[in-house]
Design an enzyme around this catalytic site. Sequence first.
Site, PDB file in Angstrom:
ATOM      1  N   SER A   1       0.856  -1.190   0.000  1.00 49.34           N
ATOM      2  CA  SER A   1       0.000   0.000   0.000  1.00 49.34           C
ATOM      3  C   SER A   1       0.886   1.232   0.000  1.00 49.34           C
ATOM      4  O   SER A   1       2.005   1.208   0.522  1.00 49.34           O
ATOM      5  CB  SER A   1      -0.856  -0.006   1.269  1.00 49.34           C
ATOM      6  OG  SER A   1      -1.450   1.249   1.472  1.00 49.34           O
TER       7      SER A   1
ATOM      8  N   TYR B   1      -0.728  -0.706  10.479  1.00 46.37           N
ATOM      9  CA  TYR B   1      -0.903  -0.992   9.051  1.00 46.37           C
ATOM     10  C   TYR B   1       0.311  -0.509   8.254  1.00 46.37           C
ATOM     11  O   TYR B   1       0.823  -1.207   7.379  1.00 46.37           O
ATOM     12  CB  TYR B   1      -2.189  -0.326   8.555  1.00 46.37           C
ATOM     13  CG  TYR B   1      -2.582  -0.734   7.147  1.00 46.37           C
ATOM     14  CD1 TYR B   1      -3.103  -1.996   6.883  1.00 46.37           C
ATOM     15  CD2 TYR B   1      -2.439   0.157   6.081  1.00 46.37           C
ATOM     16  CE1 TYR B   1      -3.472  -2.374   5.599  1.00 46.37           C
ATOM     17  CE2 TYR B   1      -2.804  -0.210   4.792  1.00 46.37           C
ATOM     18  CZ  TYR B   1      -3.321  -1.480   4.558  1.00 46.37           C
ATOM     19  OH  TYR B   1      -3.684  -1.846   3.278  1.00 46.37           O
TER      20      TYR B   1
END
Length: 234
Positions: free
Chosen positions: A142, A157
């Site tokens: 990501s 994350y």
Amino acid sequence: MAEQRIAIVTGGNRGIGLEVCRQLAGRGIRVILGSRDAARGAVAARELAAAGLPVEARQLDVSSAKSISECMNWVRNDVGRLDILVNNAGVMIEEGDADPLEELEIIRETMQTNVYGPFLLSRLAIPIMKSRRHGRIVNLSSSMGSLTEIGAGYIAYRLSKAGINVVTRVIAAETEGMGILVNSVDPGWVQTGMGGRGATRTLEKGAETVTWLATLPDDGPTGAFFRDRKAIAW
Ligand SMILES: NC(=O)c1ccc[n+]([C@@H]2O[C@H](COP(=O)([O-])OP(=O)(O)OC[C@H]3O[C@@H](n4cnc5c(N)ncnc54)[C@H](OP(=O)(O)O)[C@@H]3O)[C@@H](O)[C@H]2O)c1
């Protein structure tokens, strides 16, 4: 390749993973749709198989070393080959008001699913791929794990996606010259459970670069980070 290629997609029962299963199977690749919940995986695989796509479900919880080992033993001994591993399964479980100890637990849980599972799967996939000198490993990363684009919040994350990028780099370096190509991908902000309301990208578009990396030709890139088929900064 003359014979049918075999792919495993983790977290294949919904979201980007399900769309990647659809796209790979649409290219004639036999897809093993991994899901932590066997029943949900079976429903998803049935839906694709009913459309004539070569997909079968397999229980695979990427937070469990036992589940990963069992699945990869089955691939090695019963399936006998593996061409593509898509490390798609992922979680984002941050809570804005967590205290530091809770935060640490969230980091541990996130790393287990988003980094350690894909790492173990890759390690176990490589000998199977190496035996035919052909393999593609695609790690769902990501922009939130990009050190260049990093910002505040979502520490668990972000750590996990920066971590999976390290896995990509190390495994790519270790498999150089073996016919195995290992890359990270940022799918963009995709309309899934994780992407949430407001996500701008369709599933089809979000899965496109994943499928491209999973089906790269032998002279394709390795050890890089892509968005929309273009290399981006780590
Ligand atoms: N959507 C975005 O905008 C976006 C952006 C950048 C990166 N990504 C990355 O793309 C990947 C797919 O995301 P998504 O948006 O499709 O997410 P999603 O809709 O939340 O789906 C996540 C998938 O991962 C599975 N999963 C979670 N933990 C698992 C475990 N321990 N073992 C096996 N499967 C597990 C889920 O299974 P269950 O159904 O059982 O929960 C589900 O199939 C993730 O790695 C995510 O970080 C997404």
